[in-house]
Write a protein that holds these residues in place. Sequence first.
Motif, PDB file in Angstrom:
ATOM      1  N   MET A   1       0.946  -1.226  -0.007  1.00 14.68           N
ATOM      2  CA  MET A   1      -0.038   0.045  -0.009  1.00 14.68           C
ATOM      3  C   MET A   1       0.905   1.241  -0.040  1.00 14.68           C
ATOM      4  SD  MET A   1      -2.670   1.127   2.960  1.00 14.68           S
ATOM      5  CE  MET A   1      -3.617  -0.348   2.618  1.00 14.68           C
ATOM      6  N   GLU A   2       0.627   2.301  -0.924  1.00 12.13           N
ATOM      7  CA  GLU A   2       1.383   3.400  -0.900  1.00 12.13           C
ATOM      8  C   GLU A   2       0.728   4.318  -0.115  1.00 12.13           C
ATOM      9  OE1 GLU A   2       3.563   6.130  -4.202  1.00 12.13           O
ATOM     10  OE2 GLU A   2       2.075   4.626  -5.109  1.00 12.13           O
ATOM     11  N   HIS A   3       1.623   5.253   0.759  1.00 14.60           N
ATOM     12  CA  HIS A   3       0.869   6.326   1.623  1.00 14.60           C
ATOM     13  C   HIS A   3       1.444   7.690   1.196  1.00 14.60           C
ATOM     14  CE1 HIS A   3       0.969   2.572   4.199  1.00 14.60           C
ATOM     15  NE2 HIS A   3       0.038   3.005   4.752  1.00 14.60           N
ATOM     16  N   VAL A   4       0.825   8.449   1.731  1.00  9.96           N
ATOM     17  CA  VAL A   4       1.095  10.069   1.622  1.00  9.96           C
ATOM     18  C   VAL A   4       1.388  10.651   3.164  1.00  9.96           C
ATOM     19  CG1 VAL A   4       0.054  10.559  -0.382  1.00  9.96           C
ATOM     20  CG2 VAL A   4      -1.202  10.870   1.570  1.00  9.96           C
ATOM     21  N   ILE A   5       2.445  11.481   3.249  1.00 12.23           N
ATOM     22  CA  ILE A   5       2.615  12.153   4.528  1.00 12.23           C
ATOM     23  C   ILE A   5       1.683  13.165   4.790  1.00 12.23           C
ATOM     24  CG2 ILE A   5       4.489  13.091   5.974  1.00 12.23           C
ATOM     25  CD1 ILE A   5       6.406  11.565   3.802  1.00 12.23           C
ATOM     26  N   LEU A   6       0.973  12.797   5.779  1.00  6.96           N
ATOM     27  CA  LEU A   6       0.169  14.030   6.366  1.00  6.96           C
ATOM     28  C   LEU A   6       0.707  15.306   7.035  1.00  6.96           C
ATOM     29  CD1 LEU A   6      -3.027  11.972   7.566  1.00  6.96           C
ATOM     30  CD2 LEU A   6      -2.523  13.105   5.413  1.00  6.96           C
ATOM     31  N   LEU A   7       0.596  16.529   6.848  1.00  9.15           N
ATOM     32  CA  LEU A   7       1.149  17.546   7.432  1.00  9.15           C
ATOM     33  C   LEU A   7       0.174  18.416   8.195  1.00  9.15           C
ATOM     34  CD1 LEU A   7       2.907  18.795   4.358  1.00  9.15           C
ATOM     35  CD2 LEU A   7       3.928  17.257   6.051  1.00  9.15           C
ATOM     36  N   ASP A   8       0.576  19.057   8.908  1.00  2.00           N
ATOM     37  CA  ASP A   8       0.039  20.343   9.710  1.00  2.00           C
ATOM     38  C   ASP A   8       0.328  21.552   8.956  1.00  2.00           C
ATOM     39  OD1 ASP A   8       2.544  21.092  10.653  1.00  2.00           O
ATOM     40  OD2 ASP A   8       2.191  20.548  12.912  1.00  2.00           O
ATOM     41  N   GLU A   9      -0.194  22.725   9.513  1.00  2.00           N
ATOM     42  CA  GLU A   9      -0.101  23.911   8.729  1.00  2.00           C
ATOM     43  C   GLU A   9       1.523  24.383   8.894  1.00  2.00           C
ATOM     44  OE1 GLU A   9      -2.103  25.939   6.903  1.00  2.00           O
ATOM     45  OE2 GLU A   9      -3.323  24.076   7.067  1.00  2.00           O
ATOM     46  N   ALA A  32       3.919  16.722  -1.229  1.00  2.00           N
ATOM     47  CA  ALA A  32       4.200  16.122  -2.580  1.00  2.00           C
ATOM     48  C   ALA A  32       5.338  16.776  -3.311  1.00  2.00           C
ATOM     49  CB  ALA A  32       2.785  16.453  -3.475  1.00  2.00           C
ATOM     50  N   PHE A  33       5.666  16.578  -4.318  1.00  2.00           N
ATOM     51  CA  PHE A  33       6.588  17.336  -5.234  1.00  2.00           C
ATOM     52  C   PHE A  33       6.185  17.374  -6.645  1.00  2.00           C
ATOM     53  CE2 PHE A  33       7.668  13.102  -6.116  1.00  2.00           C
ATOM     54  CZ  PHE A  33       7.812  12.936  -7.304  1.00  2.00           C
ATOM     55  N   SER A  34       6.751  18.510  -7.421  1.00  2.00           N
ATOM     56  CA  SER A  34       6.605  18.434  -8.957  1.00  2.00           C
ATOM     57  C   SER A  34       7.855  18.864  -9.600  1.00  2.00           C
ATOM     58  CB  SER A  34       5.621  19.858  -9.134  1.00  2.00           C
ATOM     59  OG  SER A  34       4.363  19.667  -8.959  1.00  2.00           O
ATOM     60  N   CYS A  35       7.998  18.106 -10.476  1.00  2.00           N
ATOM     61  CA  CYS A  35       9.550  18.366 -11.160  1.00  2.00           C
ATOM     62  C   CYS A  35       9.336  18.582 -12.852  1.00  2.00           C
ATOM     63  CB  CYS A  35      10.045  16.870 -11.448  1.00  2.00           C
ATOM     64  SG  CYS A  35      11.995  17.100 -11.970  1.00  2.00           S
ATOM     65  N   TYR A  36      10.296  19.562 -13.023  1.00  4.70           N
ATOM     66  CA  TYR A  36      10.314  19.951 -14.490  1.00  4.70           C
ATOM     67  C   TYR A  36      11.317  19.542 -15.237  1.00  4.70           C
ATOM     68  CZ  TYR A  36       6.404  23.112 -13.486  1.00  4.70           C
ATOM     69  OH  TYR A  36       4.960  23.443 -13.063  1.00  4.70           O
ATOM     70  N   ILE A  37      11.370  18.640 -16.268  1.00  4.55           N
ATOM     71  CA  ILE A  37      12.575  18.212 -16.838  1.00  4.55           C
ATOM     72  C   ILE A  37      12.803  18.709 -18.284  1.00  4.55           C
ATOM     73  CG2 ILE A  37      13.135  15.893 -17.736  1.00  4.55           C
ATOM     74  CD1 ILE A  37      11.328  14.504 -15.776  1.00  4.55           C
ATOM     75  N   PHE A  38      14.035  18.978 -18.423  1.00  7.70           N
ATOM     76  CA  PHE A  38      14.584  19.346 -19.631  1.00  7.70           C
ATOM     77  C   PHE A  38      15.798  18.581 -20.181  1.00  7.70           C
ATOM     78  CE2 PHE A  38      13.021  22.922 -16.989  1.00  7.70           C
ATOM     79  CZ  PHE A  38      12.216  23.720 -17.810  1.00  7.70           C
ATOM     80  N   CYS A  65       4.890  14.392 -11.287  1.00  8.84           N
ATOM     81  CA  CYS A  65       4.518  14.958  -9.738  1.00  8.84           C
ATOM     82  C   CYS A  65       4.354  13.469  -9.008  1.00  8.84           C
ATOM     83  CB  CYS A  65       3.015  15.457  -9.847  1.00  8.84           C
ATOM     84  SG  CYS A  65       2.821  16.864 -10.889  1.00  8.84           S
ATOM     85  N   GLY A  66       4.549  13.711  -7.481  1.00  8.81           N
ATOM     86  CA  GLY A  66       4.481  12.468  -7.016  1.00  8.81           C
ATOM     87  C   GLY A  66       4.434  12.876  -5.589  1.00  8.81           C
ATOM     88  N   HIS A  67       4.481  11.805  -4.552  1.00  7.11           N
ATOM     89  CA  HIS A  67       4.588  11.974  -3.165  1.00  7.11           C
ATOM     90  C   HIS A  67       5.671  11.355  -2.643  1.00  7.11           C
ATOM     91  CE1 HIS A  67       0.226  12.174  -4.517  1.00  7.11           C
ATOM     92  NE2 HIS A  67       0.271  13.280  -3.515  1.00  7.11           N
ATOM     93  N   GLU A  72      11.861   8.997   2.966  1.00  7.32           N
ATOM     94  CA  GLU A  72      12.467   9.121   1.757  1.00  7.32           C
ATOM     95  C   GLU A  72      12.860  10.312   1.179  1.00  7.32           C
ATOM     96  OE1 GLU A  72      11.609   7.504  -2.987  1.00  7.32           O
ATOM     97  OE2 GLU A  72       9.975   8.444  -1.728  1.00  7.32           O
ATOM     98  N   ALA A  73      13.733  10.957   0.802  1.00  4.83           N
ATOM     99  CA  ALA A  73      14.502  12.246   0.485  1.00  4.83           C
ATOM    100  C   ALA A  73      13.832  12.512  -0.753  1.00  4.83           C
ATOM    101  CB  ALA A  73      15.991  12.298   0.210  1.00  4.83           C
ATOM    102  N   MET A  74      13.442  13.966  -0.855  1.00  2.60           N
ATOM    103  CA  MET A  74      12.661  14.399  -1.911  1.00  2.60           C
ATOM    104  C   MET A  74      13.243  13.969  -3.278  1.00  2.60           C
ATOM    105  SD  MET A  74      10.026  15.853  -0.678  1.00  2.60           S
ATOM    106  CE  MET A  74       9.200  16.793  -1.804  1.00  2.60           C
ATOM    107  N   THR A  75      14.709  14.206  -3.449  1.00  4.01           N
ATOM    108  CA  THR A  75      15.422  14.009  -4.684  1.00  4.01           C
ATOM    109  C   THR A  75      15.246  12.380  -4.902  1.00  4.01           C
ATOM    110  OG1 THR A  75      17.327  13.768  -3.568  1.00  4.01           O
ATOM    111  CG2 THR A  75      16.864  15.815  -4.826  1.00  4.01           C
ATOM    112  N   ASP A  76      15.237  11.501  -4.074  1.00  3.31           N
ATOM    113  CA  ASP A  76      15.063  10.061  -4.429  1.00  3.31           C
ATOM    114  C   ASP A  76      13.765   9.922  -4.620  1.00  3.31           C
ATOM    115  OD1 ASP A  76      17.544   9.825  -3.452  1.00  3.31           O
ATOM    116  OD2 ASP A  76      17.273   9.067  -1.541  1.00  3.31           O
ATOM    117  N   ALA A  77      12.633  10.615  -4.266  1.00  4.18           N
ATOM    118  CA  ALA A  77      11.418  10.363  -4.757  1.00  4.18           C
ATOM    119  C   ALA A  77      11.230  10.821  -6.036  1.00  4.18           C
ATOM    120  CB  ALA A  77      10.352  11.232  -3.812  1.00  4.18           C
ATOM    121  N   VAL A  78      11.662  12.134  -6.341  1.00  4.15           N
ATOM    122  CA  VAL A  78      11.682  12.570  -7.885  1.00  4.15           C
ATOM    123  C   VAL A  78      12.190  11.402  -8.641  1.00  4.15           C
ATOM    124  CG1 VAL A  78      12.438  14.319  -9.504  1.00  4.15           C
ATOM    125  CG2 VAL A  78      11.585  15.016  -7.191  1.00  4.15           C
ATOM    126  N   ARG A  79      13.472  11.009  -8.482  1.00  2.77           N
ATOM    127  CA  ARG A  79      14.150  10.037  -9.354  1.00  2.77           C
ATOM    128  C   ARG A  79      13.115   8.913  -9.392  1.00  2.77           C
ATOM    129  NH1 ARG A  79      18.815  11.194 -10.824  1.00  2.77           N
ATOM    130  NH2 ARG A  79      20.170  12.687  -9.668  1.00  2.77           N
TER     131      ARG A  79
END
Length: 195
Positions: A1-9, A32-38, A65-67, A72-79
């Motif tokens: 099961m894939e999870h997302v990390i819930l956040l407070d404000e 989450a994250f977004s990535c722009y690939i060139f 995009c993803g979570h 997991e480090a953000m850059t690892d998630a992007v990869r």
Amino acid sequence: MEHVILLDESGTAIGLADKQTVHTDSTPLHLAFSCYIFDSAGRFLVSQRALAKKTWPGIWTNSVCGHPAQGEAMTDAVRRRARFELGLDLGEIRLVLPSFRYRAELDGIVENEMCPVFHATVDDDPAPNPDEVESTRWVPWESFIATALTDDAYSPWCRLQIAELTALGATPASWPAGDPAGLPPAASAVESAPA
């Protein structure tokens, strides 16, 4: 099961939720994250979300995009997501908008994310996963901006991000790196942890 990390404000992690059930008409704030690939010619990879996706099906958006997973480090998630969705092994990944946040709604489904934005480079053409991506195309950055800002077929988060990205400069390759201190605490804690 894939999870997302819930956040407070403040962007601090407060729990996990099942990714398959978290997106509703009252989606809680999550990471989450977004990535722009060139490519090496400076072309931007725009992608169309698969028609079968629960959130924003068929909408054109940034490259990937993803979570991140818990710990997991953000850059690892992007990869990981670029490989899974687009079949791409990314080169350089650079944080550019550490504190981007948005909320958007379509057809009763809400996105509610703290969503750091990354710039990445690649040397190959994508091989999209059809469960995730309907279509892709390489486009000049300037023409992408002109189209995305005037066409509702593009995701709301992408359109909001463009406004902030263009403030960084006209040439994506020269966008300055964002300060990791601006990341939500849930992300910066992992980014700054020793390897």
